[in-house]
Scaffold this active site. Structure first.
Site, mmCIF file in Angstrom:
data_model
loop_
_atom_site.group_PDB
_atom_site.id
_atom_site.type_symbol
_atom_site.label_atom_id
_atom_site.label_comp_id
_atom_site.label_asym_id
_atom_site.label_seq_id
_atom_site.Cartn_x
_atom_site.Cartn_y
_atom_site.Cartn_z
ATOM 1 N N THR A 162 -10.842 -3.621 -8.017
ATOM 2 C CA THR A 162 -11.058 -5.068 -8.010
ATOM 3 C C THR A 162 -10.026 -5.856 -7.248
ATOM 4 O O THR A 162 -9.017 -6.260 -7.793
ATOM 5 C CB THR A 162 -11.034 -5.582 -9.440
ATOM 6 O OG1 THR A 162 -11.870 -4.737 -10.191
ATOM 7 C CG2 THR A 162 -11.503 -7.010 -9.513
ATOM 8 N N THR A 184 -3.327 -14.095 -6.953
ATOM 9 C CA THR A 184 -3.697 -14.831 -8.183
ATOM 10 C C THR A 184 -2.688 -14.440 -9.266
ATOM 11 O O THR A 184 -1.614 -15.012 -9.342
ATOM 12 C CB THR A 184 -5.138 -14.531 -8.627
ATOM 13 O OG1 THR A 184 -5.309 -13.121 -8.769
ATOM 14 C CG2 THR A 184 -6.139 -15.073 -7.636
ATOM 15 N N GLU A 217 -1.461 -5.608 -14.349
ATOM 16 C CA GLU A 217 -1.015 -6.605 -15.319
ATOM 17 C C GLU A 217 -0.232 -5.933 -16.452
ATOM 18 O O GLU A 217 -0.755 -5.079 -17.157
ATOM 19 C CB GLU A 217 -2.216 -7.392 -15.840
ATOM 20 C CG GLU A 217 -2.732 -8.341 -14.747
ATOM 21 C CD GLU A 217 -4.065 -8.995 -15.063
ATOM 22 O OE1 GLU A 217 -4.379 -10.005 -14.435
ATOM 23 O OE2 GLU A 217 -4.778 -8.486 -15.940
ATOM 24 N N ASN A 250 -3.650 -11.641 -20.366
ATOM 25 C CA ASN A 250 -5.088 -11.834 -20.425
ATOM 26 C C ASN A 250 -5.600 -12.571 -21.648
ATOM 27 O O ASN A 250 -6.724 -13.051 -21.662
ATOM 28 C CB ASN A 250 -5.797 -10.494 -20.265
ATOM 29 C CG ASN A 250 -5.668 -10.013 -18.849
ATOM 30 O OD1 ASN A 250 -6.100 -10.695 -17.933
ATOM 31 N ND2 ASN A 250 -5.032 -8.870 -18.661
ATOM 32 N N LYS A 262 -4.575 -8.157 -2.462
ATOM 33 C CA LYS A 262 -4.205 -8.817 -3.713
ATOM 34 C C LYS A 262 -4.974 -8.141 -4.836
ATOM 35 O O LYS A 262 -6.062 -7.568 -4.629
ATOM 36 C CB LYS A 262 -4.471 -10.315 -3.683
ATOM 37 C CG LYS A 262 -5.896 -10.748 -3.568
ATOM 38 C CD LYS A 262 -6.752 -10.835 -4.783
ATOM 39 C CE LYS A 262 -6.107 -11.450 -5.982
ATOM 40 N NZ LYS A 262 -7.129 -11.461 -7.113
ATOM 41 N N SER A 293 -7.773 -16.400 -15.931
ATOM 42 C CA SER A 293 -7.615 -16.021 -14.514
ATOM 43 C C SER A 293 -8.952 -16.055 -13.825
ATOM 44 O O SER A 293 -9.984 -15.892 -14.442
ATOM 45 C CB SER A 293 -7.008 -14.641 -14.400
ATOM 46 O OG SER A 293 -7.903 -13.670 -14.893
#
Lengths: 411, 411
Positions: free
Chosen positions: A193, A156, A283, A406, A182, A411
């Site tokens: 996560t 993603t 991220e 974010n 992922k 997302s």
């Protein structure tokens, strides 16, 4: 999105795992012009183990997998990216049902042996027809290689595909272990996560496989954090096809059994590799941070203190800013809620002792520590001075990149 | 640093509190060209109550105050900004000792009735002589007004001074309540990382004052968060000079006693006002966020769920990005670890119902919600569908400004 500066140089060469085949396809679940669905198929007799998010708002596919796991056998895993099918109520449940039903039809296998995982936006109905329409084609495309393509298809916000392979001896038989993962945000135990799928040709009863998986996850995925947020969809599944010809191991084999030593080490190492790749793709990450905690009341206390440091926005922004602000580490130890002796606390950064016995070391020279902070790999070590519990956790800095990703991207 | 866009328009007019005097001075503890030390002096007979950080690495002044509080009386509070005197070992303890000793000398009062608080960088020795050298001058400058100056002198990364005043009747006598606070980062319960000092002319035995303070903090400072980080130095002290001529209240007066009703409401309201000012000055804050949680298993569970939402970096970045990404609220409810029924979960944003019974509302129109997200005051309401527990918490968005402040500035 540019590839993370912390990415490995290349995707590893991954051999086939006997009894496991896979295929991917661009179904347009949400993304255009990229693969977004991956189908794994396993030969009859494959055992399975799984670990899932502890979220109280787990997704529909997670609930499905939890039930299916009771059957201990897997013939397929179907994964899509772009839509998490989480918080989608009754419609979400029905979507899972239609997808696994379709897979069972396409592969001619029991529906209860089909596992499903979804990742992406929360709260939007899964357009499951985009997936079910493609199942026949996917089933026709199945082959033993193509793990890199599978790692691509489940991404993603990831900036690079994540895979790892290991081999190990069980008895005198070499077995193979492949895994992909992922994840780059919403990363915190339990679980970190993410989605991860593993296959091995080892012959392991499901209950033993489950204990092996949980043990290895406790030292890998459950020791990483990007932002302290826990997903509704975290799923790790391992399928053991049993095609390797090593002597049988019974379901109650102890984890410490010498016959399992090499396999267990390989599994842990593989999961650690994937977990580190997830952190390296955190991220906005610019730094890979290893935090060692010693002297805690227990192993669990040490992990909690490590995660308090790893999740502290103030520590993470200091790391991003290359500021050896060790006072914030003191703060994070203090807020962890675990036993710590302020007056025995010792802190090292990059191997340089910064503080001991509750205060800065005499004649502290910040220069070498500041130099270390400018590097890409940051090492923090803390001794909290109350016991013998140890743990190691991994995280990344908190940067403008995290905010960009974010605040701007749903997302 | 520009003043927060969420700042109140002006500092309130604050009356004198009979029996309380104050003075400030630029001592150069760390900052140049600004006041950085504040001395409060109270007349004999003043009672005191306090609440402190729960950090396991609390600062030397916090430890001093905890002990001094046992004496139940206060004659002075000495506060400095720029250096937290935290994690400074034996030297830190000695610094506190020299400072309170100096204050006791300058005011001719018992040393055990002098309280101290320090805020600023952690781990650097407090240059206490810069403070002790100024005590005589400070004692000479004491006067009943100047609360705005005091609020200025205790600031660190704050962009505006924080003060509030209330009055209330006890019996037929009006009493005054004044309070100031500082704090903008490292803000999370318990306590919301900050310093706050209050004075009232009410006549209240210390144990009663302590219960009143704890009760009010539970509904104010312990319901706010900026970044989930907890300071080593959090201190709230309230001094009651007892100069108001209302009937005596015994130490075991119940909090529900009708004679306390107005005072208790005023104290809670004042602390809530200060707590909101702290959130409005949250590092990098552009939005003031109110989160209401209902339907939880208990009040405490509701507060924990509220704080999980308020501390989630993904929720906070979505707020900063004006993105009505309610899926992240679902995620945060799920990770809170408290009982919640996914299939009964309801979410509203800006008064518009977004989701109910575990899925998006039929025909959901995002337009009004997106409009609300563009405003400065964001309201999120969640019903987790399992009980009757309620709580309200406050936070701000996570912005590039937070990263700028904390990656670049050693606070």
């Amino acid at each position: 999105m540019p590839v993370s500066p912390l990415a490995p140089k290349s995707f590893p060469e991954m051999p086939a795992v006997a009894g496991a085949r896979l295929a991917t396809r661009a179904c347009g679940v949400k993304y255009k012009d990229r693969t977004d669905v991956c189908l794994f198929a396993f030969d009859p007799g494959t055992t399975v183990a799984g670990v899932f998010t502890k979220s109280k708002t787990a997704s529909a596919p997670v609930e499905w997998c939890r039930r299916a796991l009771k059957g201990k056998k897997a013939r397929a895993i179907i994964v899509n990216a772009g839509n998490a099918n989480a918080f989608t109520g009754r419609a979400g449940k029905k979507s899972v049902d239609r997808v696994v039903d379709g897979v069972a039809g396409a592969l001619d296998c029991p529906k209860g042996q089909v596992f499903a995982a979804s990742t992406g936006v929360i709260g939007e109905p899964l357009p499951d027809q985009t997936i079910t329409n493609a199942l026949k084609a996917l089933a026709g495309d199945l082959k033993g290689d193509g793990w890199d393509g599978a790692a691509q298809a489940i991404m993603t916000t990831d900036t690079f595909p994540k895979g790892a392979t290991r081999s190990a001896l069980i008895g005198e038989q070499e077995v193979t272990l492949n895994g992909i993962a992922k994840g780059s945000g919403m990363i915190a135990p339990d679980m970190a996560t993410m989605l991860s799928f593993l296959a091995t040709d080892a012959k392991l009863p499901a209950p033993l496989l489950q204990r092996l998986l949980e043990d290895a996850i406790g030292r890998s995925f459950n020791c990483i954090t990007v932002d302290g947020d826990t997903s509704t969809s975290d799923t790790v599944l391992i399928a053991a096809t049993g095609q390797a010809r090593h002597p049988k191991l019974s379901a109650d084999t102890k984890l410490g059994d010498p016959r399992l030593k090499a396999f267990r080490a390989a599994l842990t190492d593989l999961l650690m590799d994937l977990a580190h790749q997830v952190v390296r793709d955190g991220e906005g990450a610019q730094k890979f941070v290893t935090i060692d905690v010693a002297g805690a009341a227990s192993k669990n206390a040490a992990r909690k203190i490590g995660l308090a440091i790893a999740n502290s926005p103030l520590v993470k922004t200091a790391i991003a800013g290359e500021d050896p602000n060790w006072g914030r580490i003191v703060m994070a130890v203090g807020k962890a809620g675990e036993k710590a002796d302020r007056d025995r606390l010792a802190i090292s950064i990059g191997g340089v002792e910064v503080a001991r016995r509750g205060e800065v070391v005499p004649g502290y020279d910040e220069a070498p520590v500041a130099r270390h902070m400018k590097g890409q790999d940051i090492a923090i070590a803390v001794d909290v001075g109350v016991g013998r519990g140890r743990a190691r956790v991994w995280t990344c800095g908190l940067t403008h990149g995290y905010i960009d990703i974010n605040a701007d991207y749903r997302s």
